[in-house]
Write a protein that holds these residues in place. Structure first.
Motif: not given
Length: 289
Positions: A43-62
């Motif tokens: 959710n932090a990445a989504v907000a960061f991206c919405y505010l005009g930046n590029a965001a990547m989430v590093l997480a376990a997805v599969g």
């Protein structure tokens, strides 16, 4: 455009708005619902991206079928994902959330990252390349520790989302530049805010803030201690407000001083509380940052 790396939990959130919490053995019909990718770092990445930046989430997805819903939502938000477990066939963590209409308070049931822990050798190569800031939520502690060490060696600021204490957090906190914690963040042996602050200061963290919902934020800026009022709004949904606060702080701290960045984050988080779910706040007029 700045680039942020957000390390931690990635879930599928099933969010229901209800008149009240159900009683034992009761069925009820929700008045509204939403489905979105979730987790503090996400959710932090989504907000960061919405505010005009590029965001990547590093997480376990599969590769479980549920992950398609998660990835589709993040793609729509402009957020990319670096997968720590690209071959995993187990379902990702799923959160079930009830939001009470009258108060905006939320009740959450989730398995978080307990069953999806990975080791540092799963970190994709070059995930820190071009990164301006790192946020860590503590849900992948071994990975977080390795990323924080790398970030420190490259002079990339590290922000800690201290929503709650997690074992091993002390090894990551010692590498942090900013610790933004909730009132529920209690390291071992700490029972009061003053003890928490002393603990964090003893780890060498010079910028600390404690968010307390609609109550003023308490902060420590080097040796300066202060209190910051937050905007008062009619809360429709408080889900994700802390996460959004962290994403907005990451955006603001790359441009402003610590206290000013906290003010920006508080405005964005308060704005988000006026809308149901973790995405609708972005559909309205852009909040003033």
């Amino acid at each position: 455009m700045k680039r942020g790396l957000f390390v931690g939990l990635l879930t599928l959130d099933l969010i229901y708005q209800t008149e009240y919490l159900p009683a034992r053995n009761q069925k009820m019909v929700a008045s509204d619902y939403a489905v979105a990718a979730g987790g503090p770092a996400t959710n932090a990445a989504v907000a960061f991206c919405y505010l005009g930046n590029a965001a990547m989430v590093l997480a376990a997805v599969g590769v479980h079928p549920i992950t398609h819903l998660i990835l589709a939502d993040l793609q729509q938000c402009g957020v990319t994902v670096a997968d720590l477990s690209p071959d995993c066939t187990e379902p990702p963590p799923v959160s079930s959330i009830l939001v009470t209409e009258a108060t905006g308070e939320r009740a959450v049931v989730s398995i978080n990252a307990v069953k999806t822990q990975v080791t540092a050798d799963c970190i994709p190569a070059d995930c820190l390349q071009g990164v301006d800031i790192v946020l860590i939520d503590g849900h992948q502690m071994e990975v977080a520790r390795a990323i924080a060490r790398q970030a420190k060696s490259h002079n990339i600021p590290v922000v800690i989302d201290g929503g709650s204490w997690k074992p091993g957090f002390e090894t990551v906190l010692s590498l942090a530049d900013y610790a933004i914690c909730s009132a529920n963040f209690c390291p071992p042996g700490c029972y009061h805010e003053a003890e928490v602050m002393e603990y964090l200061l003893n780890l060498g963290i010079t910028h600390i803030a404690v968010t307390r919902g609609e109550q003023p934020i308490h902060y420590w800026n080097h040796t300066q201690r202060g209190e910051l009022e937050v905007p008062q709004v009619k809360a429709v949904d408080t889900l994700g407000a802390g996460d959004i606060f962290h994403g907005a702080f990451c955006h603001a701290i790359l441009q402003q001083q610590f206290v000013e960045a906290l003010e920006v984050a508080a405005r964005v988080a308060a704005h988000s509380c006026q809308f149901f779910g973790t995405r609708r706040w972005m559909e309205e007029d852009r909040v003033d940052v």
